[in-house]
Design a protein around this motif. Structure first.
Motif, PDB file in Angstrom:
ATOM      1  N   VAL A  77       0.853  -1.190   0.000  1.00  0.00           N
ATOM      2  CA  VAL A  77       0.000   0.000   0.000  1.00  0.00           C
ATOM      3  C   VAL A  77       0.886   1.236   0.000  1.00  0.00           C
ATOM      4  O   VAL A  77       1.778   1.373   0.841  1.00  0.00           O
ATOM      5  N   ARG A  85      -4.861   6.072  -1.169  1.00  0.00           N
ATOM      6  CA  ARG A  85      -4.049   4.871  -1.030  1.00  0.00           C
ATOM      7  C   ARG A  85      -4.041   4.114  -2.351  1.00  0.00           C
ATOM      8  O   ARG A  85      -5.085   3.951  -2.992  1.00  0.00           O
ATOM      9  N   ALA A 104      -7.290   0.015   3.990  1.00  0.00           N
ATOM     10  CA  ALA A 104      -6.492   1.192   3.655  1.00  0.00           C
ATOM     11  C   ALA A 104      -7.389   2.420   3.512  1.00  0.00           C
ATOM     12  O   ALA A 104      -7.046   3.517   3.975  1.00  0.00           O
TER      13      ALA A 104
END
Length: 350
Positions: A77, A85, A104
């Motif tokens: 990520v 992200r 995320a």
């Protein structure tokens, strides 16, 4: 596990989560990753979406076995901006990549009020509604989508150029049922056309075209042709926007660049997904949101039904009712799927 009179196995949610996780671990996934995959697929089964639940062990398992999906995916990520992200799924199982992207996006939304995660190098990630449900349970409104293998012709075209991409919306309700809308881009699934053919029935002319791109009421010709998007040219535009967000902007494959898992099961698909979340805690208190959500639903429910046996509902109510019933009574699973799950689970530790 229990069985009915016709010997169809019933499982509790916990039993099915355990069996699903052990099956994917038996296919080579790390235990924690296998739990992520099982969570999404079992939630689909709880919602009554059995075609997108643990039955996916058939296609996912075959592709894992032939190397089309990577069992030991190293998902990464990146954070190019505070609320953004970028998730690289490393060709992992779709629900695993989806869960990483969802987490995320939730992290970004907690920090910034809104969060966007764009995922690439993924595969079929199941239905949207399980992700929307998890987001809602954590207080996030969501817009979630994925692109897919091509099955739809462009508006006015005569060959497959875009996928039947799912798109979903979710809004939490701290004191009631969340709003959950999960839809694909075609008017109907091919299964409905196949069923009409088996029954010898015609189909509405807005379901599909023949192979020359002309609307048809003949299910046989429709199965040789293409699915039509919802809302005609407007649905076509919406399907393209989903693919732009999920595929083009995420740096995943898009349109005809997406490989068919049926035609090339041993090759990566490079599907893309997007997760757009809003932290509703930044907008008001839980009681504020609950009051407005319950009033919103009450206004719709109060509309007199055209058919007394089919009262007005809010999207998500059918799935959530299925979930409540199956959490109480157990989840029915096709015996062939149970056998396959148990076979893969038995490989664990071998």
């Amino acid at each position: 596990m229990d069985t009915t009179m016709n010997d169809k196995p019933f499982f509790s949610e916990a039993e099915l989560l355990d069996l699903g996780a052990r099956a994917f671990a038996g296919l080579g996934l790390p235990a924690e990753d296998a739990v992520d995959v099982a969570r999404i697929l079992v939630q689909a089964d709880l919602f009554g979406l059995s075609t997108h639940g643990l039955s996916r062990i058939e296609s996912y398992g075959e592709r894992l076995r032939v190397g089309g999906i990577k069992a030991q995916a190293r998902i990464t990520v990146q954070s190019p901006a505070p609320a953004l992200r970028l998730v690289d799924g490393d060709n992992g199982v779709g629900p695993l990549v989806g869960m990483h992207a969802l987490r995320a996006a939730m992290q970004a939304a907690r920090e910034c009020g809104v969060g966007v995660a764009l995922a690439r190098q993924s595969n079929h990630f199941g239905p949207v509604s399980p992700y929307g449900m998890i987001a809602a349970q954590h207080g996030f409104a969501s817009i979630i989508g994925s692109n897919a293998t091509t099955t739809i012709a462009p508006w006015g075209g005569t060959d497959e150029r875009l996928g039947n991409s799912p798109l979903g919306f979710g809004v939490p309700n701290p004191d009631g049922l969340p709003f959950l809308l999960d839809m694909a881009m075609s008017v109907v699934a091919r299964a409905k056309i196949r069923n009409a053919l088996k029954r010898g029935e015609s189909i509405p002319d807005n379901w599909a075209t023949d192979r020359d791109g002309r609307s048809t009421t003949d299910p046989a010709l429709a199965l040789e042709g293409f699915l039509l998007p919802i809302g005609g040219h407007k649905g076509y535009g919406l399907a393209l926007m989903v693919d732009m967000l999920a595929g083009l902007l995420s740096n995943a494959a898009y349109l005809t660049h997406v490989k068919s898992w049926v035609d090339a099961p041993d090759e990566p698909q490079n599907l893309g997904h997007f997760f757009i979340l809003i932290d509703t805690a930044r907008l008001g208190s839980p009681s504020w949101l609950a009051e407005r959500m319950n009033d919103f639903a009450a206004i719709l429910h109060a509309s007199p039904a055209a058919d007394a046996d089919r009262p007005v509902i809010v999207p998500g109510e059918i799935e959530l009712a299925n979930m409540a019933r199956q959490q109480r009574d157990g989840i029915a699973v096709d015996p062939a799927i149970v056998t396959l799950l148990q076979r893969y689970a038995a490989q664990l530790g071998q």
